[in-house]
Design a protein around this motif. Sequence first.
Motif, PDB file in Angstrom:
ATOM      1  N   SER C   3      25.618  17.228 107.121  1.00 20.62           N
ATOM      2  CA  SER C   3      25.875  18.640 107.356  1.00 20.62           C
ATOM      3  C   SER C   3      27.148  19.026 106.636  1.00 20.62           C
ATOM      4  O   SER C   3      28.201  18.395 106.764  1.00 20.62           O
ATOM      5  CB  SER C   3      25.985  18.957 108.885  1.00 20.62           C
ATOM      6  OG  SER C   3      26.605  19.941 109.074  1.00 20.62           O
ATOM      7  N   VAL C   5      29.176  20.958 107.823  1.00 18.63           N
ATOM      8  CA  VAL C   5      30.268  21.396 108.747  1.00 18.63           C
ATOM      9  C   VAL C   5      31.232  20.121 108.735  1.00 18.63           C
ATOM     10  O   VAL C   5      32.345  20.447 109.251  1.00 18.63           O
ATOM     11  CB  VAL C   5      29.667  21.928 109.976  1.00 18.63           C
ATOM     12  CG1 VAL C   5      29.199  20.889 110.819  1.00 18.63           C
ATOM     13  CG2 VAL C   5      30.713  22.687 110.769  1.00 18.63           C
ATOM     14  N   LEU C   6      30.805  18.953 108.513  1.00 20.19           N
ATOM     15  CA  LEU C   6      31.427  17.817 108.560  1.00 20.19           C
ATOM     16  C   LEU C   6      32.906  18.024 107.725  1.00 20.19           C
ATOM     17  O   LEU C   6      33.830  17.510 107.998  1.00 20.19           O
ATOM     18  CB  LEU C   6      30.831  16.523 108.076  1.00 20.19           C
ATOM     19  CG  LEU C   6      29.772  16.234 109.188  1.00 20.19           C
ATOM     20  CD1 LEU C   6      29.084  14.979 108.563  1.00 20.19           C
ATOM     21  CD2 LEU C   6      30.151  15.822 110.547  1.00 20.19           C
ATOM     22  N   ILE C   8      34.595  20.198 107.275  1.00 19.92           N
ATOM     23  CA  ILE C   8      35.655  20.947 107.981  1.00 19.92           C
ATOM     24  C   ILE C   8      36.071  20.236 109.191  1.00 19.92           C
ATOM     25  O   ILE C   8      37.248  20.208 109.410  1.00 19.92           O
ATOM     26  CB  ILE C   8      35.423  22.443 108.267  1.00 19.92           C
ATOM     27  CG1 ILE C   8      35.203  23.089 106.855  1.00 19.92           C
ATOM     28  CG2 ILE C   8      36.342  23.036 109.032  1.00 19.92           C
ATOM     29  CD1 ILE C   8      34.476  24.353 107.227  1.00 19.92           C
ATOM     30  N   GLU C  58      24.321  26.540 106.890  1.00 21.36           N
ATOM     31  CA  GLU C  58      24.645  25.800 108.411  1.00 21.36           C
ATOM     32  C   GLU C  58      24.879  26.858 109.203  1.00 21.36           C
ATOM     33  O   GLU C  58      25.667  27.652 109.026  1.00 21.36           O
ATOM     34  CB  GLU C  58      25.941  24.810 108.134  1.00 21.36           C
ATOM     35  CG  GLU C  58      26.350  24.330 109.393  1.00 21.36           C
ATOM     36  CD  GLU C  58      25.485  23.195 109.902  1.00 21.36           C
ATOM     37  OE1 GLU C  58      24.722  22.458 108.999  1.00 21.36           O
ATOM     38  OE2 GLU C  58      25.386  22.890 111.015  1.00 21.36           O
ATOM     39  N   LEU C  71      28.008  28.875 107.494  1.00 16.07           N
ATOM     40  CA  LEU C  71      28.626  28.065 106.143  1.00 16.07           C
ATOM     41  C   LEU C  71      27.536  28.236 105.173  1.00 16.07           C
ATOM     42  O   LEU C  71      26.348  28.141 105.468  1.00 16.07           O
ATOM     43  CB  LEU C  71      28.946  26.644 106.666  1.00 16.07           C
ATOM     44  CG  LEU C  71      30.079  26.414 107.534  1.00 16.07           C
ATOM     45  CD1 LEU C  71      30.418  24.997 107.474  1.00 16.07           C
ATOM     46  CD2 LEU C  71      31.103  27.076 107.432  1.00 16.07           C
TER      47      LEU C  71
END
Lengths: 229, 119, 489
Positions: C3, C5-6, C8, C58, C71
Amino acid sequence: MRIFLSLVVLAVIAVGIGKTLMEIPFGEDTTNVGGYYIQSGRDDTGAANIVTSVVVGYRAFDTLGEVTVLFVAAVGLGAVLAVGSASGRRRDVEPASLVLYTGCRFLFPLILLFGAYIFIHGHLTPGGGFQGGAIVASAFLLVYLGCRGRRIRHGWSKATESLGGLVFVGLGLLGLTAAGHFFLSNYLPKGTVNHLFSAGIIPIIYVAIGFKVGAELAGVIDDLVEESE
Amino acid sequence: MSFLESYAYYVGAFGLILIGLLVILVKRNLIKIIIGLSILDTGVNLFLISVGYLASGTAPIFSREGIDSGSMVDPVPQALVLTAIVIGVAVLALALGLAVRLYQNYGTLDMRKIKELKW
Amino acid sequence: MVSPVLLIAVPLGLAFLVPLISLVSRRAAMLVPVVACLFNLVVAITLMPGVLDQPVVEKIGGFPPPFCINLYAGPVGVLFAALIALAGLGIAVYAMAYIRTGPVDRYHLLYLLLLVGATGVVLTGDVFNLFVFFEILCISSYALVAYMGNKSGLEASVKYLIQGAVGSGLLLMGIGLLYGQFGTLNMADIANRMGSVNQVSVFVPLALIISGLGVEAAIFPLNAWLPDAHSSAPSSISAILSGIAIEVGLYAMVRMIFTVFGATSILMFMVFLGALTLLLGELCAFAQSNVKRMLAYSSIGQIGLILFALAMATSYSVAGGLFQLLSHTLSKALLFLAAGYMIYRSGSMEISSLHGMGKRMPLTSLAFTIGAFSLVGLPPFVGFPSKFLIVRAALARQQSIFTILLGFVLLGTLIEGAYFFRVVQAIYFKKGSGETGRSYAPAVALVSMFIFAALIIFVGIYPQPVADAVGSAATELLDRAEYVRSVLQ
């Protein structure tokens, strides 16, 4: 000359903004995302306070960034004030009067309690982690004013800051593995609206934020107090 | 005067913003400039809040049964302002810290006298 | 399935861990940015092949857009994230040796948070979220500029903070006006509704947002802070500010213009502004006798060139602009890192004090020369294919105005060549006074410079994979309808 130029620049900005503002009707319902939040915020997040359901539910990522901004400022302030400053020049300060001293000691736990109440009930009543944290920090400010010479222990405040942030990020990352596979999704049972134990991860995040913000603001006050002594 | 009546909040908010900008542009003392920044921030926050204002609206909290959701004000600007206030505090804290250090190094807060570097 | 978001969340989690680590060992904190950057680099490279076909949207919190913050990991976002992780890694390794004084753990923590902010800006698909991450980037750079605690650093930091804070205020005002008109903050949703309102009324938010972001991106009238801040900061911070921070500001600006506003009418103005920024930056750089100020002004010139290319808004020119951005990041980071140790050795930032440096610090001088040649655009370094793409794109527009502006751009490049050759000449062909003993920068710093130099030469010789990536990134930036569709579907 300088003032004149500034006024001209500001006049241009004012006219431009005034023209745009005519397009935004004042006091009328123009929202579309906000309306959705009011309609389905309770069902989606389980929080009675819709502002909280926006802050820690729909826009929780902003809040993570916001916590980080405060963290950056606390760390940056520490770095700016630490480098090259003459440390160890601490002079003895005159103690405050007995009335002030006793009053501060009496109020300190009550203010902490009130701050804790604010951030624990963030999903039910106005308030939340940031507001509660600010109240907690004000208790420490009171101690700095009234009981001079008392300091917070840096190790503890740093650890609280760290753990608060880690709980927030950790809960978010757990959401990636839980049902739905979304960062910061609300995977705990939502309970009944308007009860203390409801709204899934929201109260837990707000408690973490409350501790973190309290520790950070207290640290900021401590840094500035140290510098001015 | 219908303009002032219907846009009073906007006028107030942008009045603060313009005052803040003017202070930043005109004043030479660092503390006053920081005060200007703070006024600017306050103005922006007020503006954001007044975007969500609803005439005779209530707070968006379902504190008891039977509250009409139609009269609630927009919650999003309130959430944004919460974030913006925290960011403002962060900038303010850092600015004050820098001002303290600057004063220790230069012995003055007058930006005209702090000219180690060429602009 | 990784993902985005990892990219960040994990560095942020590591950053929150740093105070705990530094309670145990202060030195261990400096490894954290290295670990975080390595992790981000791996994740970004894993994501890259997937997003070239299909961008990943995301949804944070799992609500459907536009009700959540999303995202948008398209080719642009992932390319930038990879670049930030790569440059961040090199500079973090360098800083392990370079930063010795002061609260070292806090330096590394702020540095890591700066990278988190930059990554957040390039990945987010929400205007207010962009503002929040932008503030993380800005506030950590204010603090890092003042890190040395000396007079000039503090002064530069205060000037930077005041201008940056006014810029953020303008940006927030613009976002507030957008929310007032559209009732939403999601970029794709705003873009979708953009056609439904009067174009005049979105002009003011556009102007506010561009001027707010323009402060950080160092576009011409708003860049007074840059030469001071970039020259007074520690060299590793100058490298990250010149290499990443202003580019991220420029990205945010371009994303706003292209995707959110779709403002084709102001592109011509931005082209002029870019050319003007380029010429003024290069002329000021030519006049400097201080090597770090010269590099700082050269960054302004390069930003102007990138803006010039991006604002021409053809798929060739945007690809060229992004390629130039990448090559500027690598070259300018290398230049600042090399200059850092040369200044450390000679004890002065004046160009005249670098005389004979080629004998005294051979490897560092070689690194500086590679960076300089690449920035000027000589083959076989990475600067050559990127500048070549821009020139070709400007000629392909086949309008006399672009040809004339291209002439100015080439003039700027000529000036750039002149002052860089002057420094290289000072390093190699002028007799230095005083000590002539040979010395080397610490091994860790040399490794980091070697990484950058190797990348500059490697991409310069095999530009094709990077050119493909920036090509699809350009398509993403220009295709507004596709962006809206893939978020709101």
